[in-house]
Enzyme design. Structure first.
Site, mmCIF file in Angstrom:
data_model
loop_
_atom_site.group_PDB
_atom_site.id
_atom_site.type_symbol
_atom_site.label_atom_id
_atom_site.label_comp_id
_atom_site.label_asym_id
_atom_site.label_seq_id
_atom_site.Cartn_x
_atom_site.Cartn_y
_atom_site.Cartn_z
ATOM 1 N N CYS A 239 -34.998 17.235 60.548
ATOM 2 C CA CYS A 239 -34.468 15.877 60.357
ATOM 3 C C CYS A 239 -34.190 15.227 61.726
ATOM 4 C CB CYS A 239 -33.185 15.953 59.540
ATOM 5 S SG CYS A 239 -32.282 14.401 59.507
ATOM 6 N N LYS B 53 -50.624 -17.513 46.990
ATOM 7 C CA LYS B 53 -50.315 -16.912 48.291
ATOM 8 C C LYS B 53 -51.604 -16.663 49.068
ATOM 9 C CE LYS B 53 -45.786 -16.075 48.266
ATOM 10 N NZ LYS B 53 -45.224 -14.766 48.158
ATOM 11 N N CYS C 144 -25.564 15.252 56.536
ATOM 12 C CA CYS C 144 -26.370 14.527 57.537
ATOM 13 C C CYS C 144 -25.752 13.144 57.771
ATOM 14 C CB CYS C 144 -27.806 14.387 57.063
ATOM 15 S SG CYS C 144 -28.811 13.330 58.118
ATOM 16 N N ASP D 108 -42.513 -21.866 54.519
ATOM 17 C CA ASP D 108 -41.890 -20.559 54.672
ATOM 18 C C ASP D 108 -40.500 -20.712 55.279
ATOM 19 O OD1 ASP D 108 -41.763 -17.904 54.402
ATOM 20 O OD2 ASP D 108 -42.999 -17.404 56.140
ATOM 21 N N GLU E 68 -48.480 -28.700 46.666
ATOM 22 C CA GLU E 68 -47.591 -28.844 47.833
ATOM 23 C C GLU E 68 -47.667 -27.603 48.711
ATOM 24 O OE1 GLU E 68 -43.754 -29.474 45.974
ATOM 25 O OE2 GLU E 68 -44.673 -30.886 44.591
ATOM 26 N N LYS F 117 -46.546 -24.415 50.542
ATOM 27 C CA LYS F 117 -45.385 -23.547 50.328
ATOM 28 C C LYS F 117 -44.778 -23.250 51.696
ATOM 29 C CE LYS F 117 -43.729 -19.543 47.854
ATOM 30 N NZ LYS F 117 -42.965 -18.944 48.928
ATOM 31 N N TYR G 132 -38.466 -31.430 47.926
ATOM 32 C CA TYR G 132 -39.578 -31.468 46.971
ATOM 33 C C TYR G 132 -39.158 -31.426 45.506
ATOM 34 C CZ TYR G 132 -38.717 -26.473 47.758
ATOM 35 O OH TYR G 132 -38.116 -25.246 47.912
ATOM 36 N N CYS H 37 -30.038 15.145 61.909
ATOM 37 C CA CYS H 37 -29.155 16.317 61.920
ATOM 38 C C CYS H 37 -29.887 17.616 62.244
ATOM 39 C CB CYS H 37 -28.444 16.444 60.575
ATOM 40 S SG CYS H 37 -29.568 16.871 59.240
ATOM 41 N N GLU I 169 -36.578 -27.341 51.171
ATOM 42 C CA GLU I 169 -36.651 -26.169 52.043
ATOM 43 C C GLU I 169 -36.138 -26.505 53.435
ATOM 44 O OE1 GLU I 169 -37.916 -23.891 50.139
ATOM 45 O OE2 GLU I 169 -38.539 -22.241 51.438
ATOM 46 N N CYS J 34 -34.581 15.388 53.884
ATOM 47 C CA CYS J 34 -33.509 16.131 54.521
ATOM 48 C C CYS J 34 -32.478 16.339 53.413
ATOM 49 C CB CYS J 34 -32.910 15.307 55.669
ATOM 50 S SG CYS J 34 -31.281 15.898 56.156
#
Ligand code: IVH
Length: 663
Positions: A399, A305, A422, A116, A112, A114, A217, A402, A169, A417
């Site tokens: 930084c 994937k 900060c 997203d 099936e 996948k 599904y 700060c 989904e 930092c």
């Protein structure tokens, strides 16, 4: 014709049209004809609310305003899937399954796309959609029923009349995604975020307008409903008005599987919705119990994937920011480029050494990719396109928040930092403290934290527990918090007091200490008071806890600047429950017989598997295994256990304990 009959006829007609359009993809009327009839029904229902049907298509228009989404426990936990990234991984997946099964058992695969999006669980009773829950943490989801009712791809009523749970989904197809980003004020970074953001909108009429899609599904209790194959589940879903992917396939062997995956990889662009891979499931559901589960995934399925897509763009600048631990982050600002239809302008550069090693320069053309996560990554520069305009990035000395001098710690690549005052570090650490996997205070966004900090209402997370006394000040000072959300926030904060010690330890944001380590520390020390007296030696007794982490934990609890904070947490009894729950008095000698013993679980219990497992491991010290073998000591059986496991247990003389064990 009487009004009631007229309404019912309109409902039936609209339901039929929705089914033809959304499930069969073959409409028999034009959109405007549908809209006109829907409008007529809205008006009739408004005038005659007593005749409104509970599955009326007018629910698709929305209009319901939620205050918040109730958390509801899933009847069966919603697991996620293991991943495969190559042909070799797929072959291994197939081999591992064959090892779990007796020889000569043949099986096929259901393949099936996948999708997203985000998973959703739908409960139907008497043929009507009763509840829709998000996945949440897999154990507990949020009730988003009113919003889900606006999704036309989800039937409000189905022919099947018994209680049943359906999973699938929710997502934006490519066309709707473009539309959402072109009209809505807020620009979403990807289709999944857009879907997740939309489904949690408090106003269901906004959800209705955005045109979410849904593909189903899964039926968790398929065997109980006499569905023994995944391909039968998909047929059943289609037959019951659900939208099912037309790209699903059954494959008889691994070679076929690999060929099909290749097809998907090459034709991904032609599919009308984003897919980030292919889900491979064993088609024979009756084999699932024998193949088994790990604590997170079923072993009978995996998600292949696709390799990430690489694109190129110009690096305009590199900006720095400071995180909660003081670590400096490097963010690449690039010329707008699209990956999978999503416009990208920022990418991560890891650390300064990475920039140096790869010789990444400002104005370079760089290659980047996005692999599932929201922030894309820079791979490196395209040297052939380098010009004189490209200049080296100078390592920051101070930084960005700060201005204090940054420090490098020996053996670490990052710059830090170390200024405890900060501002940015404090804001980020409060935001971490309240985050979902830490103290889980819903409704306290970083924007609100920034405002409360700017107005001197809070200066550390401990002040959150004193917020109740500052109600007037907060509501009157125009902080965008109305009384109702303030009250909700306070109840969330109060609720967090009862969290487990492991959540609190994770929330403290001690350098290097993630969720797993926090859990191990909580288990060993049981209370914050005990943690005040720790030694490095005792910390190192925790397996998998190295020197670096032990030192960081020791330093945190021995830093006099943290004294006040820790004492306040103790005095306010925050995460104090944990102590009583796990204190040694609870673990009686009787239960000691399971300590360090190998145990296998089969069947179902009134408590979910995901809860039983940690309980057995942590309270009883048992070691949970998935396969019965000669080294196993106990088999714990619940309802409907697998007979194969019981037979094997008898063969190896393994002691069988039943669910009475829990009483
Ligand atoms: S099956 C235990 N099938 O992918 C079985 N999941 O990484 C769990 N997903 O949480 C899910 N398309 O949100 C399954 N055809 C499909 C899917 C699918 C997308 C998502 C789902 C799940 C995640 C797992």
């Amino acid at each position: 014709m009487d009004i009631k009959k007229k309404i019912n006829n309109l409902v039936e007609k609209l339901k039929k049209w929705e089914y033809e359009y959304y499930a069969l993809e073959s409409p028999t009327v034009s959109d405007s004809e549908y809209d006109l009839s829907l409008k007529e029904l809205v008006e009739l229902e408004e005038k005659n609310p007593e005749f409104r049907n509970i599955d009326s298509p007018t629910l698709r228009v929305g209009g319901f305003i939620s205050e918040k989404f109730e958390k509801v426990k899933h009847k069966i936990p919603m697991l996620s899937l293991s991943n495969a990234f190559s042909k070799e991984d797929i072959i291994k997946f197939d081999n591992d399954i064959r090892k779990e099964l007796s020889e000569n058992i043949s099986f096929s695969y259901s393949l099936e796309p996948k999708i997203d999006g985000l998973s959703i669980s739908l409960i139907y009773e008497d043929g009507f959609l009763k509840k829709a829950l998000t996945r949440g943490d897999g154990i507990e989801g949020e009730d988003v029923t009113e919003n889900v009712k606006t999704i036309k791809y989800i039937p409000l009523s189905i022919p099947f009349k018994d209680e049943i749970e359906i999973r699938g989904e929710i997502f934006f197809d490519k066309k709707s995604m473009e539309k959402v980003n072109s009209i809505s004020e807020k620009k979403f970074v990807n289709a999944r975020n857009a879907a997740a953001g939309t489904i949690r909108n408090l106003d269901s009429s906004i959800v209705a307008k955005r045109n979410l899609n849904a593909i189903m599904y899964n039926i968790p209790e398929s065997i109980e409903n006499n569905l023994f194959k995944q391909s039968d589940v998909l047929k059943w879903l289609k037959h019951n008005f659900f939208n099912v992917s037309k790209y699903n396939k059954v494959c008889e062997n691994v070679d076929q599987l690999i060929n099909e995956i290749k097809w998907f990889q090459e034709n991904r662009e032609t599919i009308p919705f984003d897919i980030d891979g292919i889900v491979i499931k064993i088609n024979e559901i009756s084999l699932y119990d024998d193949i088994g589960y790990t604590s997170k995934f079923p072993k009978w399925a995996t998600a292949y994937k696709f390799p990430p897509k690489i694109v190129s763009s110009k690096l305009i600048d590199i900006k720095t920011s400071v995180g909660r631990t003081g670590r400096i982050n490097y963010i690449a600002q690039i010329e707008k480029v699209k990956i999978d239809g999503v416009a990208i302008q920022n990418a991560t550069l890891h650390n300064f050494e990475y920039i140096q090693e790869k010789d990444i320069r400002i104005n370079d053309y760089v290659e980047l990719y996005r692999a599932g996560e929201v922030i894309p990554k820079i791979i490196g520069p395209i040297i052939s396109r380098r010009t004189n305009e490209c200049k080296k990035f100078i390592c920051p000395k101070t930084c960005p928040s700060c201005n204090s001098i940054l420090e490098k710690i020996e053996n670490e690549v990052d710059l830090y930092c170390n200024n405890k005052k900060c501002e940015r570090k404090i804001i980020e650490s409060i935001s971490h403290f309240v985050s979902r996997n830490a103290m889980d205070v819903d409704g306290l966004s970083i924007k609100i934290i920034e405002k409360l900090y700017d107005k001197n209402i809070i200066s550390s997370f401990i002040d959150l527990y004193k917020l109740e006394n500052k109600k007037e000040e907060i509501i009157s000072s125009n902080l965008l918090i109305k009384e109702k959300s303030f009250n909700n926030l306070i109840s969330q904060i109060n609720k967090s007091k009862g969290n487990s010690l492991e959540r609190l330890i994770f929330g403290l944001g001690i350098k290097h200490v993630g969720e797993v380590a926090s859990k191990a520390i909580a288990k060993k020390y049981l209370s914050l008071t005990n943690l005040k007296n720790i030694t490095i030696e005792s910390l190192l007794e925790i397996s998998d806890l190295g020197d670096k982490m032990a030192n960081a934990i020791f330093n945190y609890f021995n830093d006099c600047d943290n004294d006040e904070l820790i004492n306040s947490l103790i005095n306010m009894k925050i995460a104090n429950e944990y102590f009583s729950k796990w204190s040694s008095s609870q673990i009686s000698n009787e239960n000691e017989i399971y300590r360090n013993k190998k145990m296998v679980i089969t069947g179902s219990f009134s408590t979910s598997r995901n809860e039983i497992k940690p309980l057995l491991e942590e309270m009883y010290g048992a070691k949970i295994s998935s396969k019965v073998g000669p080294s196993v000591d106990f088999l714990l059986i619940g309802n409907n256990p697998t007979t194969k496991k019981i037979e094997e247990a008898k063969k190896y003389n393994i002691k069988i304990i039943d669910k009475e064990f829990w009483k």
